[in-house]
Design an enzyme around this catalytic site. Structure first.
Site, PDB file in Angstrom:
ATOM      1  N   ASP A 196      34.610  35.492  39.156  1.00 52.59           N
ATOM      2  CA  ASP A 196      34.068  36.094  37.931  1.00 52.59           C
ATOM      3  C   ASP A 196      34.763  35.440  36.737  1.00 52.59           C
ATOM      4  O   ASP A 196      35.913  35.749  36.441  1.00 52.59           O
ATOM      5  CB  ASP A 196      34.305  37.606  37.929  1.00 52.59           C
ATOM      6  N   HIS A 242      37.198  38.906  30.026  1.00 51.61           N
ATOM      7  CA  HIS A 242      38.425  39.319  30.699  1.00 51.61           C
ATOM      8  C   HIS A 242      39.659  38.527  30.276  1.00 51.61           C
ATOM      9  O   HIS A 242      40.778  38.933  30.617  1.00 51.61           O
ATOM     10  CB  HIS A 242      38.244  39.224  32.213  1.00 51.61           C
ATOM     11  N   ILE A 260      39.582  43.013  28.825  1.00 51.70           N
ATOM     12  CA  ILE A 260      39.690  44.129  29.769  1.00 51.70           C
ATOM     13  C   ILE A 260      39.752  43.596  31.196  1.00 51.70           C
ATOM     14  O   ILE A 260      39.279  42.496  31.488  1.00 51.70           O
ATOM     15  CB  ILE A 260      38.518  45.121  29.630  1.00 51.70           C
ATOM     16  N   GLY A 280      36.332  45.349  36.594  1.00 50.09           N
ATOM     17  CA  GLY A 280      36.170  46.663  37.199  1.00 50.09           C
ATOM     18  C   GLY A 280      36.582  46.701  38.662  1.00 50.09           C
ATOM     19  O   GLY A 280      37.236  47.641  39.111  1.00 50.09           O
TER      20      GLY A 280
END
Length: 143
Positions: A27, A32, A47, A50
């Site tokens: 990813d 991120h 962030i 998830g």
């Protein structure tokens, strides 16, 4: 969660470089790792992925209720309700209900000493191969 105090909890700090390391999963979303990309998408800073957040929570469940034995894992269900940033502390609280371990995960910024934590995973459980075996009970950490 059940209407009682949690059976156990585990708190862990997310490393400052964790989002960069998690990119090895494939990813490569700049949200991120790139502050400008994060701001462009409405976040104050990058962030955590998830699924990385879920990994922290499920690992805590296995440590607390399955003696850290990942072979006991059968299934997980979770609802993402908030975000975690690198450097945050993630607290996972668990309620053992036989083979099913209900859990919630909360986060708090690493620099914040006061104030409430924020929910990041809710309506969640891990299904184990047999009844949960709680580790030596620990006091519930205040986050």
């Amino acid at each position: 969660p059940p209407p009682r105090a949690c059976d156990a909890s585990h708190t862990e700090c997310v490393g400052a470089q964790q989002a960069r390391l998690y990119r090895l999963s494939g990813d490569y979303n700049p949200l991120h790792v790139d502050p400008a990309a994060a701001r462009a998408q409405g976040f104050e800073s990058p962030i955590l992925h998830g699924l990385c957040t879920l990994g922290y929570a499920v690992r805590a469940v296995l440590l607390l209720c399955a003696r850290g034995d990942a072979a006991r894992f059968r299934a997980v269900r979770a609802r993402f309700v908030g975000t975690v940033s690198p450097g945050d502390f993630v607290r996972t609280r668990v309620w053992a209900e036989g083979r099913r371990v209900v859990f919630v995960a909360e986060a708090k910024g690493g620099e914040e000493q006061e104030g409430a934590s924020r929910m990041v995973i809710g309506n969640a459980y891990v299904e184990l191969d047999r009844d949960a075996e709680l580790a030596v009970p620990r006091p519930v950490a205040r986050l």
